[in-house]
Enzyme design. Structure first.
Site, PDB file in Angstrom:
ATOM      1  N   ASP A 316      38.570   9.339 -19.474  1.00 55.99           N
ATOM      2  CA  ASP A 316      39.960   9.791 -19.351  1.00 55.99           C
ATOM      3  C   ASP A 316      40.294  10.870 -20.369  1.00 55.99           C
ATOM      4  OD1 ASP A 316      40.312   8.126 -17.239  1.00 55.99           O
ATOM      5  OD2 ASP A 316      41.407   6.584 -18.329  1.00 55.99           O
ATOM      6  N   ARG A 391      47.285  12.377 -15.567  1.00 55.30           N
ATOM      7  CA  ARG A 391      46.480  13.072 -16.586  1.00 55.30           C
ATOM      8  C   ARG A 391      46.363  14.572 -16.317  1.00 55.30           C
ATOM      9  NH1 ARG A 391      45.933   9.452 -19.992  1.00 55.30           N
ATOM     10  NH2 ARG A 391      45.384   7.319 -19.458  1.00 55.30           N
TER      11      ARG A 391
END
Length: 432
Positions: A316, A391
């Protein structure tokens, strides 16, 4: 469609206290619900994914009370498997951290046999769950696919997990193993879980094991190849559980400090159980000045240079390196990130597409991305598509650290993990 334009930022400076981690918040809620006793979960993240887990737990008969600001949740554990009325359907949005663990937990033997359907948004129906279901079936579970083989929605009967030897593919997502591990102590027999293929995102498994231990259950980990879990156990409430700040969310602020200023993030530190804290080491390798404390990490501007690294352990946070790479000298290659393709969107293609819009030269491989840097004056003002992926929106806010504005479409998609992200980013930003 809503959009937000960030004007060029001359410097970032300040301190940010991180919201709770998404991965830890949903694990903590589920473990607290399965445990004996009452658990007060603090610094809980208030976001879409957590709301989906809370709604599911309520529908499964779990009593809890949530503070007004939704960051403290007192959960009354049911002390074992959930019980529900036959015919229940749970909608879990696009929350992988709810879908995967609940799929396993709902297989556990209930007092009376009942069926439940787990479903979600269209994107959730494209996110694979086959490796988990295959493993659960080996342990005796009853799980059926309702639409496409290998994908949600699924129908689950609470007929029990017998235990025994189970093989699980670890090459796509660590969430499948996390889900199986969390359910295993409540199975009727001991379970020996063997990993097939390379286990991706290992640090996320460390989080799971550490949290299970906090709730009174130990797992024998044989070098991440085999995990042995005793059956017929109970989780025991630790009474209080503090959720660490989200290390993945920290990455945007730390990168901003490394590119153009000095930023301190609090809520995580050198002893954090989250693998994404190691993102700071990547920034350091690129040339940033990093300071570690017990409860903070600080990043200060340095002369950044490109890196060529395997980032499988921080999937991530690695996305943030992709945008930060534009500000470094020399090319950057991020490797072994195939699992970007099975996240909220296909992040490899999305990242390559949007980086090109701002003027970058990018090569997209099957499991890597190669990025050439861009002089500050050569960034192009672009409208960045976010693909309903929190994100993507947060990564591309860093483009404003160039001499060019950036426009981000659907900025509210950050609600998945960080609803106030743009407000917080703005607080640290200085403009001439």
């Amino acid at each position: 469609m809503e959009k937000i334009t960030l004007a060029p930022i001359s410097r970032v400076e300040g301190e940010i206290n991180l919201p709770g981690s998404k991965s830890l918040s949903n694990r903590a809620l589920l473990l607290a619900a399965l445990a004996k006793g009452t658990t007060k979960v603090t610094n809980l993240l208030d976001s879409d994914d957590i709301r989906h887990m809370l709604n599911a737990l309520k529908a499964l008969g779990v009593n809890y009370s949530l503070s007004e600001d939704k960051t403290v949740c007192t959960v009354e554990g049911v002390g074992g498997a959930f019980n529900w009325k036959n015919g229940l359907a749970l909608f879990l949005g696009n929350a992988g951290t709810a879908m995967r663990p609940l799929t396993a937990a709902l297989c556990l033997k209930g007092a009376t046999e009942a069926e439940v359907v787990l479903t979600g948004e269209p994107r959730m129906k494209e996110r694979p769950i086959k490796h988990l279901v295959d493993a659960l079936r080996q342990a005796g579970a009853s799980v059926q696919y309702l639409e496409n083989e290998g994908y949600p929605p699924v129908a689950i009967r609470n007929s029990g997990l017998k235990g025994g030897k189970v093989q699980i593919d670890g090459s796509i997502s660590s969430q499948f193993l996390t889900a199986l591990l969390m359910a295993a102590p409540l199975a009727e027999g001991d379970m020996e879980i063997e990993i097939i293929g390379e286990l991706v995102s290992k640090p996320y498994i460390d989080i799971t094991l550490a949290m299970m231990k906090d709730f009174g259950v130990k797992v024998e980990n044989r070098n991440y190849q085999t995990f042995v879990v005793k059956g017929n156990q109970s989780y025991l409430s630790p009474e209080k559980y503090l959720v660490e700040g989200d290390a993945s969310s920290a990455s945007y602020f730390l990168a901003a400090g490394a590119i153009k200023g000095k930023v301190k993030v609090t809520g995580i530190g050198k002893n954090s159980i989250q693998g994404d804290r190691l993102f700071a080491n990547v920034l350091e390798a690129m040339g940033a000045k990093i300071t570690w404390g017990d409860d903070f990490i600080q990043a200060e501007q340095g002369k950044l240079k490109g890196v060529d690294m395997d980032m499988n352990h921080i999937p991530d946070a690695a996305m943030t390196i992709a945008t930060a790479a534009l500000f470094a000298e020399g090319e950057t290659v991020i490797r072994n990130i195939y699992n970007w393709r099975v996240k909220e969107t296909d992040r490899l293609t999305a990242m390559a597409t949007e980086l090109r819009k701002v003027g970058a030269t990018v090569e997209e491989g099957e499991d890597f991305i190669r990025i050439q840097p861009l002089p500050l004056t050569q960034f192009q003002h672009a409208e960045i598509a976010t693909y309903n992926d929190h994100r993507m929106a947060m990564c591309f806010s860093l483009i404003a650290l160039s001499d060019t504005p950036v426009t981000i479409l659907d900025p509210k998609c950050t609600a998945k993990t960080f609803p106030t992200y743009f407000t917080e980013f703005e607080k640290l930003s200085e403009r001439t």
